[in-house]
Scaffold this motif. Structure first.
Motif, PDB file in Angstrom:
ATOM      1  N   ASP A 174       0.857  -1.179   0.000  1.00 34.67           N
ATOM      2  CA  ASP A 174       0.000   0.000   0.000  1.00 34.67           C
ATOM      3  C   ASP A 174       0.894   1.231   0.000  1.00 34.67           C
ATOM      4  OD1 ASP A 174      -3.004  -0.854   0.930  1.00 34.67           O
ATOM      5  OD2 ASP A 174      -1.498  -2.188   1.779  1.00 34.67           O
ATOM      6  N   CYS A 175       0.608   2.169  -0.886  1.00 35.22           N
ATOM      7  CA  CYS A 175       1.328   3.425  -0.876  1.00 35.22           C
ATOM      8  C   CYS A 175       0.740   4.274   0.251  1.00 35.22           C
ATOM      9  CB  CYS A 175       1.194   4.146  -2.213  1.00 35.22           C
ATOM     10  SG  CYS A 175       2.062   5.739  -2.224  1.00 35.22           S
ATOM     11  N   VAL A 176       1.579   4.628   1.208  1.00 37.19           N
ATOM     12  CA  VAL A 176       1.124   5.414   2.352  1.00 37.19           C
ATOM     13  C   VAL A 176       1.726   6.817   2.334  1.00 37.19           C
ATOM     14  CG1 VAL A 176       0.621   3.411   3.794  1.00 37.19           C
ATOM     15  CG2 VAL A 176       2.909   4.413   3.842  1.00 37.19           C
ATOM     16  N   THR A 177       2.149   7.249   1.157  1.00 37.37           N
ATOM     17  CA  THR A 177       2.683   8.592   1.011  1.00 37.37           C
ATOM     18  C   THR A 177       1.540   9.591   1.109  1.00 37.37           C
ATOM     19  OG1 THR A 177       4.396   7.753  -0.469  1.00 37.37           O
ATOM     20  CG2 THR A 177       4.011  10.129  -0.498  1.00 37.37           C
ATOM     21  N   GLY A 178       1.762  10.649   1.833  1.00 38.49           N
ATOM     22  CA  GLY A 178       0.756  11.707   1.941  1.00 38.49           C
ATOM     23  C   GLY A 178       0.821  12.379   3.296  1.00 38.49           C
ATOM     24  N   GLU A 179       0.530  13.663   3.307  1.00 41.12           N
ATOM     25  CA  GLU A 179       0.544  14.426   4.556  1.00 41.12           C
ATOM     26  C   GLU A 179      -0.723  14.164   5.362  1.00 41.12           C
ATOM     27  OE1 GLU A 179       2.772  16.899   5.763  1.00 41.12           O
ATOM     28  OE2 GLU A 179       4.237  16.221   4.274  1.00 41.12           O
ATOM     29  N   THR A 214       2.874  -6.120   3.343  1.00 37.85           N
ATOM     30  CA  THR A 214       2.400  -7.188   4.219  1.00 37.85           C
ATOM     31  C   THR A 214       2.418  -8.512   3.458  1.00 37.85           C
ATOM     32  OG1 THR A 214       0.109  -6.717   3.631  1.00 37.85           O
ATOM     33  CG2 THR A 214       0.915  -5.726   5.650  1.00 37.85           C
ATOM     34  N   VAL A 215       2.607  -9.572   4.215  1.00 36.45           N
ATOM     35  CA  VAL A 215       2.534 -10.925   3.678  1.00 36.45           C
ATOM     36  C   VAL A 215       1.531 -11.684   4.539  1.00 36.45           C
ATOM     37  CG1 VAL A 215       3.764 -13.066   3.205  1.00 36.45           C
ATOM     38  CG2 VAL A 215       4.942 -10.876   2.947  1.00 36.45           C
ATOM     39  N   THR A 216       0.580 -12.320   3.894  1.00 38.54           N
ATOM     40  CA  THR A 216      -0.412 -13.115   4.599  1.00 38.54           C
ATOM     41  C   THR A 216      -0.288 -14.553   4.128  1.00 38.54           C
ATOM     42  OG1 THR A 216      -1.898 -11.212   4.617  1.00 38.54           O
ATOM     43  CG2 THR A 216      -2.871 -13.355   5.075  1.00 38.54           C
ATOM     44  N   ASP A 217      -0.230 -15.460   5.081  1.00 39.94           N
ATOM     45  CA  ASP A 217      -0.240 -16.869   4.718  1.00 39.94           C
ATOM     46  C   ASP A 217      -1.067 -17.635   5.745  1.00 39.94           C
ATOM     47  OD1 ASP A 217       1.436 -17.110   6.931  1.00 39.94           O
ATOM     48  OD2 ASP A 217       2.931 -18.308   5.907  1.00 39.94           O
ATOM     49  N   TYR A 218      -1.275 -18.888   5.483  1.00 38.20           N
ATOM     50  CA  TYR A 218      -2.022 -19.762   6.377  1.00 38.20           C
ATOM     51  C   TYR A 218      -1.053 -20.775   6.964  1.00 38.20           C
ATOM     52  CZ  TYR A 218      -6.149 -17.701   4.353  1.00 38.20           C
ATOM     53  OH  TYR A 218      -7.094 -16.802   3.951  1.00 38.20           O
TER      54      TYR A 218
END
Length: 95
Positions: free
Chosen positions: A25-30, A65-69
């Motif tokens: 996810d791009c979380v750039t921003g003020e 993030t990495v999601t696994d089972y």
């Protein structure tokens, strides 16, 4: 006859019936995040998307993030046995 095993050396393994999911996810921003994101089955795709997104926008801050089972596997000598829970462990009598 039943037995209670107080300690079982479980092994945690990735579930072979599933694939991990990678996400960025791009979380750039003020005031708020950019909002662009990607999900993929490979970290290579994620990294390439991040490079291209940075080239196109100048954004440089990402959350990955990495999601696994996971499965917990008992030792070979205990396979096939059902683990017993102590009474009241889940907030109710298992009887």
């Amino acid at each position: 006859m039943s037995c209670i095993y107080r300690y079982v050396p479980w092994t945690i393994v990735q579930d072979p019936a599933t694939y991990p999911e990678y996400r960025a996810d791009c979380v750039t921003g003020e005031d708020e995040d950019c909002g662009e994101m990607i999900r993929a089955g490979s970290p290579d795709w994620i990294e390439e998307w991040m490079r291209r997104h940075t080239q196109a926008t100048g954004h440089r801050d990402y959350r990955r993030t990495v999601t696994d089972y996971a499965l917990l596997e008992p030792p070979d000598e205990l396979r096939g046995l059902r683990p017993a829970l102590p009474s009241g462990l889940l907030g109710r009598d298992e009887g």
